[in-house]
Motif scaffolding. Structure first.
Motif, PDB file in Angstrom:
ATOM      1  N   LEU A 120     112.172  28.810  23.748  1.00 26.23           N
ATOM      2  CA  LEU A 120     111.027  28.989  24.635  1.00 26.23           C
ATOM      3  C   LEU A 120     109.896  28.028  24.249  1.00 26.23           C
ATOM      4  CD1 LEU A 120     110.194  30.762  26.979  1.00 26.23           C
ATOM      5  CD2 LEU A 120     109.338  32.445  25.348  1.00 26.23           C
ATOM      6  N   ILE A 121     109.689  27.862  22.938  1.00 29.37           N
ATOM      7  CA  ILE A 121     108.677  26.906  22.461  1.00 29.37           C
ATOM      8  C   ILE A 121     109.035  25.500  22.956  1.00 29.37           C
ATOM      9  CG2 ILE A 121     107.709  25.793  20.382  1.00 29.37           C
ATOM     10  CD1 ILE A 121     108.152  28.577  18.966  1.00 29.37           C
ATOM     11  N   LEU A 122     110.312  25.136  22.851  1.00 30.48           N
ATOM     12  CA  LEU A 122     110.745  23.816  23.326  1.00 30.48           C
ATOM     13  C   LEU A 122     110.536  23.684  24.836  1.00 30.48           C
ATOM     14  CD1 LEU A 122     114.044  23.284  21.261  1.00 30.48           C
ATOM     15  CD2 LEU A 122     111.794  22.228  20.859  1.00 30.48           C
ATOM     16  N   ASN A 123     110.816  24.751  25.577  1.00 25.51           N
ATOM     17  CA  ASN A 123     110.600  24.719  27.034  1.00 25.51           C
ATOM     18  C   ASN A 123     109.131  24.467  27.385  1.00 25.51           C
ATOM     19  OD1 ASN A 123     113.264  25.485  27.141  1.00 25.51           O
ATOM     20  ND2 ASN A 123     112.864  27.581  27.860  1.00 25.51           N
ATOM     21  N   GLU A 124     108.248  24.958  26.537  1.00 22.33           N
ATOM     22  CA  GLU A 124     106.808  24.848  26.799  1.00 22.33           C
ATOM     23  C   GLU A 124     106.210  23.592  26.169  1.00 22.33           C
ATOM     24  OE1 GLU A 124     104.589  27.150  28.475  1.00 22.33           O
ATOM     25  OE2 GLU A 124     106.509  27.742  29.321  1.00 22.33           O
ATOM     26  N   SER A 125     107.055  22.682  25.672  1.00 27.08           N
ATOM     27  CA  SER A 125     106.559  21.544  24.894  1.00 27.08           C
ATOM     28  C   SER A 125     107.057  20.219  25.430  1.00 27.08           C
ATOM     29  CB  SER A 125     107.004  21.668  23.433  1.00 27.08           C
ATOM     30  OG  SER A 125     106.554  22.884  22.897  1.00 27.08           O
ATOM     31  N   LYS A 126     106.293  19.179  25.058  1.00 23.72           N
ATOM     32  CA  LYS A 126     106.735  17.812  25.336  1.00 23.72           C
ATOM     33  C   LYS A 126     107.484  17.239  24.142  1.00 23.72           C
ATOM     34  CE  LYS A 126     102.545  16.620  27.952  1.00 23.72           C
ATOM     35  NZ  LYS A 126     101.333  15.776  27.893  1.00 23.72           N
ATOM     36  N   GLU A 127     107.082  17.653  22.941  1.00 24.48           N
ATOM     37  CA  GLU A 127     107.551  16.974  21.748  1.00 24.48           C
ATOM     38  C   GLU A 127     107.371  17.877  20.525  1.00 24.48           C
ATOM     39  OE1 GLU A 127     106.370  12.925  19.286  1.00 24.48           O
ATOM     40  OE2 GLU A 127     105.238  13.415  21.093  1.00 24.48           O
ATOM     41  N   VAL A 128     108.342  17.837  19.624  1.00 21.73           N
ATOM     42  CA  VAL A 128     108.163  18.487  18.322  1.00 21.73           C
ATOM     43  C   VAL A 128     107.395  17.512  17.429  1.00 21.73           C
ATOM     44  CG1 VAL A 128     109.331  19.382  16.267  1.00 21.73           C
ATOM     45  CG2 VAL A 128     110.254  19.878  18.543  1.00 21.73           C
ATOM     46  N   VAL A 129     106.286  17.973  16.849  1.00 19.86           N
ATOM     47  CA  VAL A 129     105.435  17.076  16.058  1.00 19.86           C
ATOM     48  C   VAL A 129     105.750  17.196  14.567  1.00 19.86           C
ATOM     49  CG1 VAL A 129     103.039  16.477  15.480  1.00 19.86           C
ATOM     50  CG2 VAL A 129     103.615  17.140  17.810  1.00 19.86           C
ATOM     51  N   ARG A 130     105.821  18.408  14.050  1.00 14.20           N
ATOM     52  CA  ARG A 130     106.178  18.649  12.647  1.00 14.20           C
ATOM     53  C   ARG A 130     106.872  20.005  12.553  1.00 14.20           C
ATOM     54  NH1 ARG A 130     103.749  14.433  12.355  1.00 14.20           N
ATOM     55  NH2 ARG A 130     102.361  13.636  10.716  1.00 14.20           N
ATOM     56  N   TYR A 131     107.750  20.151  11.576  1.00  9.26           N
ATOM     57  CA  TYR A 131     108.285  21.483  11.313  1.00  9.26           C
ATOM     58  C   TYR A 131     108.704  21.609   9.865  1.00  9.26           C
ATOM     59  CZ  TYR A 131     112.860  19.238  11.711  1.00  9.26           C
ATOM     60  OH  TYR A 131     113.931  18.412  11.535  1.00  9.26           O
ATOM     61  N   LYS A 136     109.965  25.285   7.066  1.00 11.26           N
ATOM     62  CA  LYS A 136     110.126  26.753   6.999  1.00 11.26           C
ATOM     63  C   LYS A 136     108.860  27.469   7.467  1.00 11.26           C
ATOM     64  CE  LYS A 136     114.086  28.278   5.039  1.00 11.26           C
ATOM     65  NZ  LYS A 136     114.873  27.550   6.060  1.00 11.26           N
ATOM     66  N   GLY A 137     109.000  28.274   8.496  1.00 12.70           N
ATOM     67  CA  GLY A 137     107.875  29.091   8.938  1.00 12.70           C
ATOM     68  C   GLY A 137     106.900  28.401   9.874  1.00 12.70           C
ATOM     69  N   VAL A 138     107.063  27.096  10.048  1.00  7.33           N
ATOM     70  CA  VAL A 138     106.079  26.334  10.839  1.00  7.33           C
ATOM     71  C   VAL A 138     106.788  25.446  11.864  1.00  7.33           C
ATOM     72  CG1 VAL A 138     104.180  24.666  10.732  1.00  7.33           C
ATOM     73  CG2 VAL A 138     104.567  26.226   8.811  1.00  7.33           C
ATOM     74  N   LEU A 139     106.352  25.547  13.109  1.00  3.08           N
ATOM     75  CA  LEU A 139     106.870  24.643  14.148  1.00  3.08           C
ATOM     76  C   LEU A 139     105.683  24.196  14.992  1.00  3.08           C
ATOM     77  CD1 LEU A 139     109.061  23.225  15.755  1.00  3.08           C
ATOM     78  CD2 LEU A 139     109.610  25.395  16.861  1.00  3.08           C
ATOM     79  N   VAL A 140     105.291  22.937  14.797  1.00  6.81           N
ATOM     80  CA  VAL A 140     104.118  22.401  15.491  1.00  6.81           C
ATOM     81  C   VAL A 140     104.610  21.461  16.585  1.00  6.81           C
ATOM     82  CG1 VAL A 140     101.980  21.082  15.252  1.00  6.81           C
ATOM     83  CG2 VAL A 140     102.761  22.543  13.373  1.00  6.81           C
ATOM     84  N   VAL A 141     104.136  21.685  17.804  1.00  2.00           N
ATOM     85  CA  VAL A 141     104.590  20.871  18.937  1.00  2.00           C
ATOM     86  C   VAL A 141     103.396  20.339  19.716  1.00  2.00           C
ATOM     87  CG1 VAL A 141     106.719  22.224  19.208  1.00  2.00           C
ATOM     88  CG2 VAL A 141     104.649  22.859  20.493  1.00  2.00           C
ATOM     89  N   GLU A 142     103.650  19.326  20.522  1.00  5.66           N
ATOM     90  CA  GLU A 142     102.708  18.990  21.592  1.00  5.66           C
ATOM     91  C   GLU A 142     103.168  19.789  22.787  1.00  5.66           C
ATOM     92  OE1 GLU A 142     102.564  14.917  22.910  1.00  5.66           O
ATOM     93  OE2 GLU A 142     101.293  15.454  24.603  1.00  5.66           O
ATOM     94  N   ASN A 143     102.371  20.732  23.223  1.00  4.33           N
ATOM     95  CA  ASN A 143     102.824  21.571  24.325  1.00  4.33           C
ATOM     96  C   ASN A 143     102.600  20.883  25.676  1.00  4.33           C
ATOM     97  OD1 ASN A 143     100.199  22.028  25.122  1.00  4.33           O
ATOM     98  ND2 ASN A 143     100.138  24.153  24.472  1.00  4.33           N
ATOM     99  N   ILE A 144     103.025  21.547  26.737  1.00  5.05           N
ATOM    100  CA  ILE A 144     102.983  20.889  28.045  1.00  5.05           C
ATOM    101  C   ILE A 144     101.559  20.578  28.507  1.00  5.05           C
ATOM    102  CG2 ILE A 144     105.251  21.531  28.963  1.00  5.05           C
ATOM    103  CD1 ILE A 144     104.032  24.044  30.134  1.00  5.05           C
ATOM    104  N   LEU A 145     100.547  21.233  27.903  1.00  2.00           N
ATOM    105  CA  LEU A 145      99.158  20.904  28.232  1.00  2.00           C
ATOM    106  C   LEU A 145      98.651  19.713  27.422  1.00  2.00           C
ATOM    107  CD1 LEU A 145      97.688  24.521  28.222  1.00  2.00           C
ATOM    108  CD2 LEU A 145      98.262  23.160  30.246  1.00  2.00           C
ATOM    109  N   GLY A 146      99.439  19.273  26.429  1.00  2.00           N
ATOM    110  CA  GLY A 146      98.990  18.176  25.568  1.00  2.00           C
ATOM    111  C   GLY A 146      98.373  18.667  24.267  1.00  2.00           C
TER     112      GLY A 146
END
Lengths: 254, 254
Positions: A84-95, A97-107
């Motif tokens: 779901l996070i990937l669906n709401e994102s443009k790009e995975v920025v960093r990840y 254990k315990g952390v998944l930071v993305v650029e979401n669809i809003l930027g």
């Protein structure tokens, strides 16, 4: 005297899909005996915008891809949530254990794409999560216009959310939607006390307002999702909060 | 009603090295007819702390190293200023034309190590710049203790500065020193409206307060370097603002 006053409206009910937020806010203003003035800023929590717009997803409806399964192992997160996070994102920025930071669809650069599981009515057999509004600047504009129509008052509207940050511990409020409130205060050409031109050119004013309001809103069961800010002298600004997002090409930290 | 009030003190004079800030603040409080209460937070601009502590440097006194000269070409900055930035830093984090981001000696990730050239009396033949305080948590503690001694009021003291951010345009206020005010609000184990444990564990409360106060202080010739915040319900916190700095080992963005 230069003064700011922030008031959290009491008595805002739990918001359901389709609720008319403006009617609810105006009724709460009345209940709290607060009149709006031109130039006031209403800060509204992302959560109630998303709820009123029905931005829910059910984790059982999600089928994780291989990428989501791999990332879920690396981050130690539920693979359906990762999808779901990937669906709401443009790009995975960093990840990690315990952390998944993305650029979401809003930027926005956001942990978990800003997807939220707290303060949401859910069923442990089929967990429900709340997504960010599809277009928070538009949501803010609609609220501003409706308030202008109903009260003849020119107020600014900022939609705030909490966000983690590079380099610093703790989440803080940021503006993810804005209409009529100053977003970036441009100091270009302004002078300092000794007549020198200021080096700094822009202040992230809407983010500072969002942080200030977050101090009252809380994160738990406070249920104070609307804050009225009085005393900010500012020009009416029809830029959205998108102006706060640094262009990827100018961003040294992604 | 849950309410926050922020008041910028008028009549704070230009601060000189050796000035007693507490006396100046108490006199301004009197002049502004404001009484302190237990739990109030005083937000003090870094600039007047640095000025009172005499944290100046003269660019003509600086002899740039080869590294500073190379970096000055890459960043299009004065080589003496670059040397001074390096002197005030542990590490260069990112750079490009017009931008030099370092980890300064306090651990803050800051453009130009937080060295400031605006609102400083200077001579164009020998430019003077202002450095950050050597230990802003200690400066905040001294102010807090002196106020307690003179007024018997338990107030928090936050020293704020403006800082650029990853991913977002515009500078915002952050806390670089703190004493007696809540720095990180720990939500671990708190419940949401539906009795679920909150996922987010910490709020960067002192940064939110610093941002809120910055809305009143301005960046130019406003000369409003002290803001009193009333209405924050919080526990007395003797952690310094250092607690807001993410450990390099836990930082994915440097």
């Amino acid at each position: 005297m230069k003064k700011l006053e922030l008031i959290a409206l009491e008595g805002i009910p739990l918001i359901e899909e389709g609720d008319n937020l403006v009617e609810i806010i105006l009724s709460a203003l009345k209940g709290n005996k607060i009149s709006l003035s031109n130039g006031d800023v209403l800060v509204v929590a992302q959560k109630i915008i998303s709820k009123s717009e029905g931005r829910y997803a059910f984790l059982n409806d999600i089928k994780p891809s291989q990428q989501a399964i791999d990332l879920s192992i690396e981050t130690d997160k539920d693979s359906k949530l990762v999808q779901l996070i990937l669906n709401e994102s443009k790009e995975v920025v960093r990840y990690r254990k315990g952390v998944l930071v993305v650029e979401n669809i809003l930027g926005l650069i956001h942990a978990n794409a800003g997807i939220d599981r707290s303060n949401i009515k859910s069923d442990s057999d089929n967990p429900r999560v709340l997504l960010l509004p599809l277009d928070p600047d538009k949501s803010a504009t609609e609220i501003r216009k409706e308030i202008l129509k109903k009260t003849q008052k020119k107020v600014g509207v900022i939609i705030n959310d909490s966000s983690g940050r590079a380099w610093r511990n703790g989440i803080v409020g940021i503006a993810i939607g804005s209409s009529g409130a100053e977003v970036l205060s441009d100091l270009k050409g302004n002078l300092d006390l000794f007549g020198n031109t200021l080096e700094v050119t822009e202040v992230g004013k809407a983010d500072e307002v969002a942080s200030a309001a977050s101090l009252l809103m809380g994160q738990g069961k406070e249920a104070l999702p609307v804050v009225v800010l009085k005393g900010l002298t500012e020009s009416e600004d029809l830029n959205g909060a998108k102006a706060l997002i640094r262009k990827p090409s100018e961003d040294l930290f992604r």
